[in-house]
Design a protein around this motif. Structure first.
Motif, PDB file in Angstrom:
ATOM      1  N   ILE A  79       0.842  -1.200   0.000  1.00 27.09           N
ATOM      2  CA  ILE A  79       0.000   0.000   0.000  1.00 27.09           C
ATOM      3  C   ILE A  79       0.874   1.246   0.000  1.00 27.09           C
ATOM      4  N   ALA A  80       1.874   1.269   0.878  1.00 20.20           N
ATOM      5  CA  ALA A  80       2.742   2.440   0.981  1.00 20.20           C
ATOM      6  C   ALA A  80       3.524   2.677  -0.309  1.00 20.20           C
ATOM      7  N   ALA A  81       3.903   1.602  -0.993  1.00 18.45           N
ATOM      8  CA  ALA A  81       4.708   1.727  -2.204  1.00 18.45           C
ATOM      9  C   ALA A  81       3.906   2.260  -3.387  1.00 18.45           C
ATOM     10  N   THR A  82       2.580   2.131  -3.325  1.00 16.43           N
ATOM     11  CA  THR A  82       1.751   2.525  -4.472  1.00 16.43           C
ATOM     12  C   THR A  82       0.883   3.745  -4.181  1.00 16.43           C
ATOM     13  N   ASN A  83       1.093   4.384  -3.024  1.00 17.42           N
ATOM     14  CA  ASN A  83       0.298   5.560  -2.667  1.00 17.42           C
ATOM     15  C   ASN A  83       1.180   6.578  -1.954  1.00 17.42           C
ATOM     16  N   PRO A  84       0.994   7.868  -2.247  1.00 17.27           N
ATOM     17  CA  PRO A  84       1.827   8.894  -1.617  1.00 17.27           C
ATOM     18  C   PRO A  84       1.246   9.454  -0.326  1.00 17.27           C
ATOM     19  N   LEU A  85       0.107   8.943   0.123  1.00 15.15           N
ATOM     20  CA  LEU A  85      -0.563   9.491   1.296  1.00 15.15           C
ATOM     21  C   LEU A  85      -0.034   8.869   2.588  1.00 15.15           C
ATOM     22  N   PRO A  86      -0.188   9.571   3.709  1.00 16.11           N
ATOM     23  CA  PRO A  86       0.171   8.965   4.999  1.00 16.11           C
ATOM     24  C   PRO A  86      -0.653   7.697   5.221  1.00 16.11           C
ATOM     25  N   LEU A  87      -0.024   6.690   5.795  1.00 19.78           N
ATOM     26  CA  LEU A  87      -0.681   5.403   6.015  1.00 19.78           C
ATOM     27  C   LEU A  87      -0.632   5.032   7.488  1.00 19.78           C
ATOM     28  N   THR A  88      -1.807   4.724   8.042  1.00 24.69           N
ATOM     29  CA  THR A  88      -1.889   4.190   9.390  1.00 24.69           C
ATOM     30  C   THR A  88      -2.466   2.780   9.320  1.00 24.69           C
ATOM     31  N   VAL A  89      -1.941   1.892  10.124  1.00 25.91           N
ATOM     32  CA  VAL A  89      -2.277   0.468  10.042  1.00 25.91           C
ATOM     33  C   VAL A  89      -2.835  -0.020  11.374  1.00 25.91           C
ATOM     34  N   ASP A  90      -3.934  -0.747  11.292  1.00 24.73           N
ATOM     35  CA  ASP A  90      -4.526  -1.377  12.467  1.00 24.73           C
ATOM     36  C   ASP A  90      -3.783  -2.683  12.736  1.00 24.73           C
ATOM     37  N   MET A  91      -3.086  -2.752  13.870  1.00 21.60           N
ATOM     38  CA  MET A  91      -2.328  -3.954  14.206  1.00 21.60           C
ATOM     39  C   MET A  91      -2.973  -4.719  15.371  1.00 21.60           C
ATOM     40  N   GLU A  92      -4.314  -4.607  15.477  1.00 17.81           N
ATOM     41  CA  GLU A  92      -5.083  -5.322  16.491  1.00 17.81           C
ATOM     42  C   GLU A  92      -4.442  -5.128  17.868  1.00 17.81           C
ATOM     43  N   ASP A  93      -4.111  -6.202  18.577  1.00 20.98           N
ATOM     44  CA  ASP A  93      -3.493  -6.049  19.907  1.00 20.98           C
ATOM     45  C   ASP A  93      -1.978  -6.177  19.840  1.00 20.98           C
ATOM     46  N   GLY A  94      -1.432  -6.054  18.627  1.00 19.64           N
ATOM     47  CA  GLY A  94       0.003  -6.237  18.438  1.00 19.64           C
ATOM     48  C   GLY A  94       0.378  -7.668  18.151  1.00 19.64           C
ATOM     49  N   TYR A  95      -0.663  -8.535  18.054  1.00 19.41           N
ATOM     50  CA  TYR A  95      -0.476  -9.956  17.731  1.00 19.41           C
ATOM     51  C   TYR A  95       0.357 -10.696  18.770  1.00 19.41           C
ATOM     52  N   SER A  96       0.394 -10.151  19.986  1.00 20.38           N
ATOM     53  CA  SER A  96       1.160 -10.812  21.035  1.00 20.38           C
ATOM     54  C   SER A  96       0.848 -10.161  22.377  1.00 20.38           C
ATOM     55  N   ASP A  97       0.986 -10.940  23.454  1.00 16.20           N
ATOM     56  CA  ASP A  97       0.926 -10.384  24.801  1.00 16.20           C
ATOM     57  C   ASP A  97       2.301  -9.900  25.263  1.00 16.20           C
ATOM     58  N   ASP A  98       3.298 -10.095  24.436  1.00 14.25           N
ATOM     59  CA  ASP A  98       4.654  -9.656  24.743  1.00 14.25           C
ATOM     60  C   ASP A  98       4.853  -8.245  24.174  1.00 14.25           C
ATOM     61  N   PRO A  99       5.030  -7.231  25.014  1.00 16.35           N
ATOM     62  CA  PRO A  99       5.212  -5.863  24.516  1.00 16.35           C
ATOM     63  C   PRO A  99       6.351  -5.732  23.512  1.00 16.35           C
ATOM     64  N   ASP A 100       7.425  -6.454  23.718  1.00 15.62           N
ATOM     65  CA  ASP A 100       8.553  -6.359  22.789  1.00 15.62           C
ATOM     66  C   ASP A 100       8.191  -6.928  21.425  1.00 15.62           C
ATOM     67  N   GLU A 101       7.370  -7.962  21.405  1.00 20.19           N
ATOM     68  CA  GLU A 101       6.941  -8.524  20.122  1.00 20.19           C
ATOM     69  C   GLU A 101       6.000  -7.563  19.409  1.00 20.19           C
ATOM     70  N   ALA A 102       5.098  -6.932  20.156  1.00 16.22           N
ATOM     71  CA  ALA A 102       4.221  -5.926  19.553  1.00 16.22           C
ATOM     72  C   ALA A 102       5.043  -4.782  18.976  1.00 16.22           C
ATOM     73  N   ALA A 103       6.077  -4.374  19.713  1.00 12.65           N
ATOM     74  CA  ALA A 103       6.946  -3.300  19.224  1.00 12.65           C
ATOM     75  C   ALA A 103       7.720  -3.729  17.989  1.00 12.65           C
ATOM     76  N   ARG A 104       8.076  -5.007  17.921  1.00 13.37           N
ATOM     77  CA  ARG A 104       8.795  -5.509  16.743  1.00 13.37           C
ATOM     78  C   ARG A 104       7.919  -5.409  15.498  1.00 13.37           C
ATOM     79  N   VAL A 105       6.629  -5.767  15.634  1.00 12.76           N
ATOM     80  CA  VAL A 105       5.713  -5.644  14.491  1.00 12.76           C
ATOM     81  C   VAL A 105       5.563  -4.180  14.091  1.00 12.76           C
ATOM     82  N   ALA A 106       5.406  -3.308  15.081  1.00 17.18           N
ATOM     83  CA  ALA A 106       5.289  -1.877  14.786  1.00 17.18           C
ATOM     84  C   ALA A 106       6.547  -1.357  14.100  1.00 17.18           C
ATOM     85  N   ASP A 107       7.695  -1.835  14.526  1.00 19.79           N
ATOM     86  CA  ASP A 107       8.956  -1.419  13.915  1.00 19.79           C
ATOM     87  C   ASP A 107       9.017  -1.851  12.453  1.00 19.79           C
ATOM     88  N   GLU A 108       8.599  -3.074  12.169  1.00 18.82           N
ATOM     89  CA  GLU A 108       8.584  -3.545  10.778  1.00 18.82           C
ATOM     90  C   GLU A 108       7.641  -2.700   9.932  1.00 18.82           C
TER      91      GLU A 108
END
Length: 280
Positions: A79-108
């Motif tokens: 999506i980001a590669a084909t559109n010039p607009l700001p993009l926000t993504v819903d990452m549910e609960d971060g796909y983990s109960d581990d805060p570091d794992e949620a942060a890893r997904v956000a970082d990616e």
């Protein structure tokens, strides 16, 4: 790719997205893939936002943490590669109960150009949500990205407090989430004008509500001080309902003159996508 140019573009988009919350009521027609994102942009969307449910359905998974995170990141990248607009993504609960794992997904997600995220507390504790928010904010600071972290508070959606006590419960969580690093507050299920006004008055976080039956009209939402209105999965529900109706009509008649079909229900769509892991 020119790294300096990439960093400049990301910096520009993150500031742009933050400013959209300061310029009135931001309407987000949630998308789920590059095609739906292009349609939203062509329709005049000032920014792009994914729906976690719609994105999961588009990959053949039910909503609710079932989507493999790598598919979320890959879709966001396209999506980001084909559109010039700001993009926000819903990452549910971060796909983990581990805060570091949620942060890893956000970082990616930030690596591929995402400048905003939604993350929900769901049925989890506010303490866990705060840990996730803090970990994600640290990851954003390391990337030098002014990530707009929209903290979704499910007090109304899940009935986590009795009627009459929900505003106070939301505001208590909002204060904690803001201290932990949240940029905005998303309260799906909130629709009462008096309660909207009380939440706007009780927090400095820009308030995001979801378009649901009974929600006040746009002009009133603006007067109440709401800063963001999301379509959620409703647009995808309409699209999938249409596809189902036309497909069934074609298989029954061999023709494509199906009568208009209503939207599919959220629960119905989730049931269609249930099945053996990886069956999609």
């Amino acid at each position: 790719m020119n790294t300096n140019k990439e960093n400049t573009m990301s910096d520009s988009l993150d500031r742009q997205f933050i400013e959209l919350h300061e310029q009135g009521l931001l309407l987000l027609a949630n998308c789920w893939d590059p095609g739906s994102a292009r349609i939203a942009a062509r329709a005049g969307a000032p920014a792009l936002a994914t729906s976690s449910a719609a994105l999961a359905w588009s990959h053949g998974y039910p909503d609710g943490g079932k989507l493999p995170p790598h598919l979320l990141v890959e879709t966001a990248s396209r999506i980001a590669a084909t559109n010039p607009l700001p993009l926000t993504v819903d990452m549910e609960d971060g796909y983990s109960d581990d805060p570091d794992e949620a942060a890893r997904v956000a970082d990616e997600l930030m690596v591929v150009g995402v400048v905003g995220i939604n993350i929900e507390d769901g049925a989890g504790t506010p303490e866990l949500m705060c840990e996730k928010l803090a970990a994600i904010r640290r990851a954003a600071q390391k990337r030098a990205v002014s990530l707009f972290i929209n903290a979704r508070c499910d007090v109304y959606l899940r009935g986590l407090a009795p009627e009459g006590g929900r505003v106070a419960a939301v505001l208590e969580r909002a204060a904690r989430y803001q201290e932990a690093g949240a940029s905005g507050l998303f309260v799906p299920g909130l629709r009462d004008p008096g309660e909207i006004a009380a939440i706007v008055a009780g927090t400095s976080l820009p308030l995001n509500v979801m378009a649901v039956p009974g929600l006040p009209p746009l002009a009133q939402l603006r007067e109440l001080g709401v800063r963001r209105l999301s379509a959620g999965s409703a647009i995808a529900e309409g699209m999938f309902g249409y596809v189902k109706g036309v497909t069934e009509h074609f298989l029954a008649t061999g023709t494509l003159d199906a009568p208009p079909a209503g939207p599919a229900r959220y629960s119905e769509l989730n049931a269609w996508m249930e099945g053996p892991e990886g069956a999609a």
